[in-house]
Design a protein around this motif. Structure first.
Motif, PDB file in Angstrom:
ATOM      1  N   PRO A  24      -3.743   5.961   3.290  1.00 14.86           N
ATOM      2  CA  PRO A  24      -3.621   5.192   2.049  1.00 14.86           C
ATOM      3  C   PRO A  24      -3.933   6.072   0.843  1.00 14.86           C
ATOM      4  O   PRO A  24      -4.935   6.804   0.830  1.00 14.86           O
ATOM      5  N   ALA A  25      -3.106   6.008  -0.152  1.00 16.94           N
ATOM      6  CA  ALA A  25      -3.165   6.962  -1.268  1.00 16.94           C
ATOM      7  C   ALA A  25      -4.471   6.914  -2.032  1.00 16.94           C
ATOM      8  O   ALA A  25      -4.876   7.922  -2.621  1.00 16.94           O
TER       9      ALA A  25
ATOM     10  N   THR B 160       0.832  -1.193   0.000  1.00 20.44           N
ATOM     11  CA  THR B 160       0.000   0.000   0.000  1.00 20.44           C
ATOM     12  C   THR B 160       0.874   1.253   0.000  1.00 20.44           C
ATOM     13  O   THR B 160       1.820   1.375   0.786  1.00 20.44           O
ATOM     14  N   SER B 161       0.564   2.173  -0.885  1.00 23.47           N
ATOM     15  CA  SER B 161       1.259   3.466  -0.884  1.00 23.47           C
ATOM     16  C   SER B 161       0.436   4.478  -0.106  1.00 23.47           C
ATOM     17  O   SER B 161      -0.782   4.342   0.006  1.00 23.47           O
ATOM     18  N   PHE B 162       1.127   5.474   0.433  1.00 24.32           N
ATOM     19  CA  PHE B 162       0.468   6.454   1.294  1.00 24.32           C
ATOM     20  C   PHE B 162       0.708   7.868   0.776  1.00 24.32           C
ATOM     21  O   PHE B 162       1.692   8.133   0.089  1.00 24.32           O
ATOM     22  N   ARG B 163      -0.218   8.739   1.126  1.00 27.41           N
ATOM     23  CA  ARG B 163      -0.006  10.170   0.957  1.00 27.41           C
ATOM     24  C   ARG B 163      -0.018  10.785   2.350  1.00 27.41           C
ATOM     25  O   ARG B 163      -0.513  10.172   3.304  1.00 27.41           O
TER      26      ARG B 163
ATOM     27  N   ASP C  25      -0.449  10.028   7.799  1.00 23.38           N
ATOM     28  CA  ASP C  25      -0.327   9.183   6.625  1.00 23.38           C
ATOM     29  C   ASP C  25      -1.652   8.480   6.346  1.00 23.38           C
ATOM     30  O   ASP C  25      -2.263   7.892   7.258  1.00 23.38           O
TER      31      ASP C  25
END
Length: 475
Positions: free
Chosen positions: A17-18, A2-5, A15
């Motif tokens: 989840p994107a 999982t990528s985050f913004r 943070d």
């Protein structure tokens, strides 16, 4: 992986989840409120879309929200209303008693989606801000109870009312179909005087009709909304006329006769209208238990029980007794009714949780109320479709029960008196004969006289002596 913004709010970076549309406050709440896994039904989330859309319209109309921003908010809110963002509300029911976190969840999802529609990446909080714009003229304290009222009214109208009409119609159809079928009535679980099977089913239909009428009667109070009270009921930070404008806009979207609650203090500090609805659901649950239990008992057997009703085959059977058929649908109805009764106990306690200007048990109250509506609606429709619709009567069993009934002697009272009629009943019971045989043996009547006095089919007629037919339902 999982990528985050990273998003920032007044308390710093978070943070997220994107690909998620919620924001910093929702993420913080999810990390704090780690109790249970019960989530609001999606109908409540979608009602928030309706509420935010109506608020944006009212704010634009009153000149306190830029039209371009209002348009973006309205479009995003409509997407929430139609279910597009159901998966972006991760919080459980167990949160602050005002429902603040779910209100902020809605603000953040709508703001992020509005900004995305305006060409901005998620998390920018500009040009649409979740508090300054999506939550303009509102507080969680008036928005969450407004959503509670909206979703309950919509669920009663769109889910429960059609289900109860279906069940009432099915019961009424059986009342008509079985109007001429004579049975023995029972009081104290014991044989009584004759009646028709149709009269039993008419009684069931009337219970459902009365339950629907009670719920209909609560709708005007349910449609009085506290929106516009903001923090404590005074309307601080809301423009003049916001409550009326909001109700007009929400009514146009929802198709409900919505009005401003004349006392926002009552609408935010107390939830008596919702407790009232829950009480009517509790009464309906009681009715369903009575009806379902009657039907499964009247269908018991098929050879060693009452066996007067023939319950439709549901295709299910016992794990050990081959071919055994059980009244499964009726058992489901009874269990859902028991759950609804428990839901009402929780709603009652939550409704009493209002202190000063705010009730702080809103999430658990609406969670239980909506659960009861869903369960009872589904059960009513299942009951109608899978059991009532296919019910038949065992005419031979009914005729034999009527012929051998001891209490037919009740019809002899005017001719020979109560004491002699009681003697007929006692003799027939002691000797295992029919009342007709006992009356003749005692010398009270000839067979011809008895047959002229005891006519079971006429004993079920109404007070005018006409053949009984169920009157039409009023629903």
């Amino acid at each position: 992986m999982t990528s985050f913004r990273q998003e920032h709010d007044a308390f710093g970076p978070v943070d997220i989840p994107a690909d998620r549309y919620w924001g910093a406050q929702t993420a913080r709440a999810a990390a704090i409120f780690t109790v249970g896994d019960e989530r609001f039904p999606t109908v409540l989330i979608q009602a928030f879309g309706l509420q935010k859309r109506a608020a944006a319209r009212a704010n634009r109309r009153l000149g306190v929200l830029d039209p371009a921003l209002a348009d973006a908010i309205e479009d995003a809110a409509e997407e929430v209303r139609t279910g597009l963002f159901d998966d972006h509300f991760p919080l459980t029911v167990w949160q602050t008693g005002s429902g603040t976190q779910t209100n902020m969840n809605a603000n953040e999802v709508i703001a992020n989606r509005a900004n995305e529609r305006l060409g901005q990446p998620l998390g920018t909080r500009a040009p649409v801000h979740p508090n300054d714009h999506v939550n303009r003229s509102q507080s969680s304290n008036d928005s969450f109870p407004t959503v509670m009222h909206l979703v309950t009214a919509l669920e009663l109208r769109d889910r429960m009312r059609p289900a109860l009409l279906r069940l009432g119609d099915a019961l009424h159809a059986k009342a008509e179909a079985f109007a001429g079928v004579v049975k023995i009535g029972r009081t104290h679980l014991m044989d009584a005087v004759p009646m028709s099977v149709g009269q039993s089913f008419d009684a069931y239909a009337r219970q459902i009709e009365a339950g629907l009428a009670r719920l209909d009667g609560a709708m005007p109070r349910l449609c009085a909304l506290p929106q516009g009270g903001t923090a404590v009921g005074t309307g601080l930070n809301a423009p003049k006329g916001f409550a009326a404008a909001f109700c007009e806009e929400a009514a146009a979207i929802a198709g409900l006769a919505l009005t401003p609650n004349p006392s926002k203090f009552e609408g935010m500090g107390a939830h008596d209208a919702l407790v009232e609805v829950s009480g009517h659901l509790n009464t309906l649950a009681v009715s369903l238990v009575r009806i379902a239990n009657d039907i499964r008992l009247l269908g018991s057997g098929p050879r060693a029980g009452l066996g007067e009703l023939i319950i439709p085959d549901d295709g299910l059977t016992s794990s050990i007794m081959p071919g055994k058929r059980n009244p499964t649908i009726a058992e489901v109805v009874v269990q859902t009714a028991f759950q609804a009764m428990g839901n009402h106990a929780t709603v009652t306690a939550a409704g009493a949780a209002g202190t000063f200007e705010l009730n702080v048990a809103k999430p658990v109250l609406i969670h239980n109320l909506l659960r009861a509506i869903r369960l009872l609606s589904d059960a009513a429709r299942l009951f109608a479709d899978r059991m009532i619709e296919g019910l038949e009567v065992d005419r031979d069993r009914l005729a034999a029960n009527v012929e051998g009934s001891l209490l037919l002697a009740t019809a002899l009272n005017p001719a020979i008196g109560y004491d002699r009629a009681a003697a007929v009943t006692r003799k027939a019971m002691a000797e295992g004969t029919t009342p007709r045989e006992a009356a003749i043996a005692l010398g009270y009547l000839t067979g011809e006289d008895y047959d002229g006095l005891v006519r079971p089919a006429e004993m079920v007629s109404n007070e005018e002596g006409a053949d009984w037919q169920p009157p039409p339902l009023r629903g």
